[in-house]
Motif scaffolding. Structure first.
Motif, PDB file in Angstrom:
ATOM      1  N   LEU A 441       0.805  -1.222   0.000  1.00 17.19           N
ATOM      2  CA  LEU A 441       0.000   0.000   0.000  1.00 17.19           C
ATOM      3  C   LEU A 441       0.837   1.269   0.000  1.00 17.19           C
ATOM      4  O   LEU A 441       0.315   2.348  -0.309  1.00 17.19           O
ATOM      5  CB  LEU A 441      -0.916   0.026   1.238  1.00 17.19           C
ATOM      6  N   TYR A 442       2.107   1.171   0.377  1.00 22.39           N
ATOM      7  CA  TYR A 442       2.930   2.372   0.513  1.00 22.39           C
ATOM      8  C   TYR A 442       4.179   2.223  -0.333  1.00 22.39           C
ATOM      9  O   TYR A 442       4.810   1.162  -0.350  1.00 22.39           O
ATOM     10  CB  TYR A 442       3.316   2.591   1.983  1.00 22.39           C
ATOM     11  N   PRO A 443       4.555   3.267  -1.079  1.00 26.82           N
ATOM     12  CA  PRO A 443       5.701   3.149  -1.989  1.00 26.82           C
ATOM     13  C   PRO A 443       7.005   2.950  -1.233  1.00 26.82           C
ATOM     14  O   PRO A 443       7.170   3.396  -0.096  1.00 26.82           O
ATOM     15  CB  PRO A 443       5.685   4.485  -2.743  1.00 26.82           C
ATOM     16  N   GLU A 444       7.921   2.286  -1.910  1.00 28.48           N
ATOM     17  CA  GLU A 444       9.275   2.166  -1.378  1.00 28.48           C
ATOM     18  C   GLU A 444       9.968   3.511  -1.538  1.00 28.48           C
ATOM     19  O   GLU A 444       9.387   4.482  -2.006  1.00 28.48           O
ATOM     20  CB  GLU A 444      10.027   1.057  -2.117  1.00 28.48           C
ATOM     21  N   LYS A 445      11.213   3.580  -1.163  1.00 26.65           N
ATOM     22  CA  LYS A 445      11.952   4.837  -1.223  1.00 26.65           C
ATOM     23  C   LYS A 445      11.886   5.429  -2.624  1.00 26.65           C
ATOM     24  O   LYS A 445      12.134   4.753  -3.603  1.00 26.65           O
ATOM     25  CB  LYS A 445      13.404   4.589  -0.835  1.00 26.65           C
ATOM     26  N   ILE A 446      11.527   6.709  -2.693  1.00 29.92           N
ATOM     27  CA  ILE A 446      11.401   7.361  -3.992  1.00 29.92           C
ATOM     28  C   ILE A 446      12.723   8.025  -4.377  1.00 29.92           C
ATOM     29  O   ILE A 446      13.629   8.195  -3.550  1.00 29.92           O
ATOM     30  CB  ILE A 446      10.279   8.414  -3.978  1.00 29.92           C
ATOM     31  N   GLU A 447      12.801   8.421  -5.619  1.00 26.91           N
ATOM     32  CA  GLU A 447      13.988   9.110  -6.128  1.00 26.91           C
ATOM     33  C   GLU A 447      14.147  10.460  -5.438  1.00 26.91           C
ATOM     34  O   GLU A 447      13.170  11.165  -5.195  1.00 26.91           O
ATOM     35  CB  GLU A 447      13.836   9.299  -7.636  1.00 26.91           C
ATOM     36  N   ASP A 448      15.376  10.821  -5.118  1.00 31.86           N
ATOM     37  CA  ASP A 448      15.645  12.117  -4.497  1.00 31.86           C
ATOM     38  C   ASP A 448      15.376  13.258  -5.473  1.00 31.86           C
ATOM     39  O   ASP A 448      15.549  13.118  -6.687  1.00 31.86           O
ATOM     40  CB  ASP A 448      17.112  12.206  -4.045  1.00 31.86           C
ATOM     41  N   GLY A 449      14.965  14.412  -4.904  1.00 30.54           N
ATOM     42  CA  GLY A 449      14.911  15.638  -5.671  1.00 30.54           C
ATOM     43  C   GLY A 449      13.639  15.899  -6.437  1.00 30.54           C
ATOM     44  O   GLY A 449      13.598  16.836  -7.244  1.00 30.54           O
ATOM     45  N   LEU A 450      12.581  15.127  -6.206  1.00 33.95           N
ATOM     46  CA  LEU A 450      11.320  15.390  -6.890  1.00 33.95           C
ATOM     47  C   LEU A 450      10.606  16.577  -6.245  1.00 33.95           C
ATOM     48  O   LEU A 450      10.743  16.842  -5.049  1.00 33.95           O
ATOM     49  CB  LEU A 450      10.404  14.168  -6.835  1.00 33.95           C
ATOM     50  N   THR A 451       9.845  17.296  -7.044  1.00 30.10           N
ATOM     51  CA  THR A 451       9.038  18.393  -6.503  1.00 30.10           C
ATOM     52  C   THR A 451       7.803  17.829  -5.806  1.00 30.10           C
ATOM     53  O   THR A 451       7.482  16.635  -5.930  1.00 30.10           O
ATOM     54  CB  THR A 451       8.576  19.336  -7.622  1.00 30.10           C
ATOM     55  N   ALA A 452       7.089  18.700  -5.090  1.00 32.42           N
ATOM     56  CA  ALA A 452       5.860  18.268  -4.419  1.00 32.42           C
ATOM     57  C   ALA A 452       4.862  17.701  -5.426  1.00 32.42           C
ATOM     58  O   ALA A 452       4.191  16.691  -5.151  1.00 32.42           O
ATOM     59  CB  ALA A 452       5.236  19.448  -3.670  1.00 32.42           C
ATOM     60  N   ARG A 453       4.758  18.316  -6.606  1.00 34.92           N
ATOM     61  CA  ARG A 453       3.802  17.844  -7.609  1.00 34.92           C
ATOM     62  C   ARG A 453       4.262  16.529  -8.233  1.00 34.92           C
ATOM     63  O   ARG A 453       3.447  15.633  -8.493  1.00 34.92           O
ATOM     64  CB  ARG A 453       3.610  18.935  -8.669  1.00 34.92           C
TER      65      ARG A 453
END
Length: 551
Positions: A441-453
């Motif tokens: 149900l919850y994503p694994e670690k996301i890529e660094d540096g993404l914007t809020a959108r």
């Protein structure tokens, strides 16, 4: 028109893969947020929020747990409906006092790479130009990790603080906010070209003034003649949250909101509101599934159900019942101190016109899960979680309840309210997030540096979507709105007055008689205008909102 997608019957999507949700931490720059009285708990740090290290440490914790955003509520006045006084609000530290939530954002951004920040600010208390400057600055300093929770002011105490005795009527506030957004889109999206920065050292030119448009807006509520004073930030327009599901609020949200903060005691009571806003968004030409819903949710976690129940009982000892009733009365406009303990509370009990209409509706509506609302019931529930859902149990038990809300209400995530801070958030990071990930149900670690959108819509989607109303004001397609009819009338009236003054002066010089124009009325005294002013005080139907150009 975009067709309305079929609502998800469960959290599972195609091919059996579950819909992944996002979690925001819900906080406020005050001592007693949604669970007043817990400052008495020895491990609670809510009384230290006036120190920067509270916010820095909280940001580090949320980053560690891959929490999507820190969502910060705000208010501009105290809750003074209960007992018709502010005294109990102050005495119980029930959302009082209140510091500015924007101040610590840069410090938190400096110690994190991914945590986004949703900041509440009102359209009622400052000109749009100032808000545009502040949020553009924050979007720069955070490298695009800023969202704005759009609210309209409703408290008498807040309006009186800026010298206005009578708050603007509820539906009129949303019409005003609709124009406010139009001005902001013009500044954020339409003033600067992406090519305005030229950095031409040879010709001593860093910006090209020909690539920066002056916004000329003359609406019913706002006038502006200015270029945006801040160059385009990573998102230009911050990610747009909105709270409020009244009829006017839902119409507003269907145009502007990318994510909507909702609160209800029951997922089945919430679902029709979610479906309605998605339907309205489709009618606006938007993909309704891109409008995301976050429900308030207060978990009390233990490693076992028994441990969580023991923790709950301990927290009840510190709960401020009066503090909870102060919040309830302030939100609903119902002075609950005047109602007998076991008498049903109804919408008719709300004597105060200035209230959060959607919350008042939620807590005067009964269903199978909440058959009665009485002062006794409110007193039992209000002091922990602010009348929103409270789930007590092990990570498995709490995750089961979250899945129920996802399935039944068709929501996309939760704003996690705390009982004690940082204790509740520590339990979420250490106990709940791993269980949600185990379930897919919850994503694994996301890529660094993404914007809020981008964290919501995906990498490469830092700017407003093409089907969003604000995209109609992007620089390359920008067209200025015509002035509001009242402004045209005013200009014509001023020109007429100038002509009449000149005629009188000429007649005085020549001795000729000056004859007053016959059968004319000033715009302010015409019968149609008198009817318009009366109509302004009536509920405002949806068609009266600005007819937005299609992007």
């Amino acid at each position: 028109m975009v067709a309305l997608s079929e609502p998800a019957a469960s959290a599972a999507s195609t091919e059996g893969k579950k819909k992944q949700i996002l979690l925001n931490a819900f906080d406020m720059s005050t001592i007693g947020h949604m669970s007043p009285g817990q400052w008495k708990q020895p491990n609670d740090q809510s009384t230290t929020k006036r120190r920067l290290d509270y916010w820095i440490n909280l940001a580090k914790l949320l980053e560690k747990g891959d929490i999507n955003a820190l969502f910060l509520a705000d208010t501009y006045g105290g809750h003074d409906v209960y007992n018709a006084s502010l005294d109990d609000c102050i005495r119980r530290a029930a959302q009082w006092p209140m510091t500015d939530p924007t101040i610590p954002i840069s410090a938190m951004a400096a110690v994190t790479k991914n945590l986004a920040f949703g900041i509440t600010a009102s359209t009622s208390f400052e000109p749009p130009f100032l808000l545009a400057k502040r949020f553009s600055s924050l979007d720069h300093f955070t490298q695009g990790r800023v969202g704005w929770n759009i609210v309209t002011g409703y408290k008498k105490s807040a309006f009186k603080a800026i010298g206005i005795d009578t708050p603007v009527e509820h539906d009129e506030r949303y019409l005003q906010a609709d124009e406010y957004m139009r001005v902001l889109y013009k500044l954020w999206e339409g003033s600067w070209s992406d090519h305005a920065t030229i950095a031409d050292a040879e010709n001593d030119a860093y910006f090209d003034p020909d690539q920066i448009r002056t916004i000329s807006h003359h609406g019913k509520y706002y006038d502006i003649e200015s270029k945006h004073i801040v160059d385009p930030s990573p998102q230009r327009t911050p990610f747009l949250f909105q709270a409020g599901t009244s009829e006017a609020g839902s119409t507003f949200a269907s145009k502007h909101a990318e994510a909507i903060f909702v609160s209800s005691h029951s997922p089945t009571a919430l679902r029709p509101k979610v479906d309605n806003i998605r339907r309205l968004a489709a009618e606006e030409g938007r993909d309704p599934r891109t409008v995301k819903f976050f429900a308030t949710f207060t978990p009390i976690l233990g490693r076992t159900n028994e441990e969580a129940q023991q923790k709950h009982q301990e927290l009840l000892k510190s709960a401020s019942t009066i503090g909870g009733l102060v919040l309830f009365s302030g939100w609903t406009g119902i002075d609950i101190s005047k109602i007998p303990l076991d008498q049903d509370i109804t919408a008719e009990d709300s004597k105060e016109a200035n209230k959060i209409t959607s919350i008042m509706s939620a807590f005067t509506t009964t269903n199978a899960e909440m058959p009665r609302w009485t002062p006794r019931v409110v007193a039992e529930k209000a002091s922990i979680g602010g009348l929103g859902p409270v789930s007590v149990g092990s990570p498995e038990t709490v995750a089961d309840e979250m899945e129920r809300w996802i399935n039944q209400a068709d929501i996309d995530g939760f704003n996690i309210a705390y009982v004690t801070t940082p204790g509740t958030f520590e339990d979420v990071v250490e106990l709940l997030v791993p269980e949600l990930r185990r379930r897919g149900l919850y994503p694994e670690k996301i890529e660094d540096g993404l914007t809020a959108r981008e964290k919501v819509y995906g990498k490469g989607q830092a700017r407003l979507r093409d089907d969003h109303a604000g995209s109609a004001y992007k620089y390359d397609v920008y067209r200025e709105d015509p002035p509001h009819p009242d402004k045209v009338k005013k200009e014509l009236s001023e020109e007429q007055q100038e002509v009449e003054v000149a005629a009188k002066q000429a007649s005085a010089t020549t001795g000729a008689a000056y004859i007053e124009p016959a059968g004319e009325q000033t715009p302010s005294s015409s019968a149609s205008d008198q009817q318009g002013r009366v109509a302004d005080r009536e509920p405002l139907p949806r068609h009266l909102f600005h007819q937005w150009p299609r992007p």
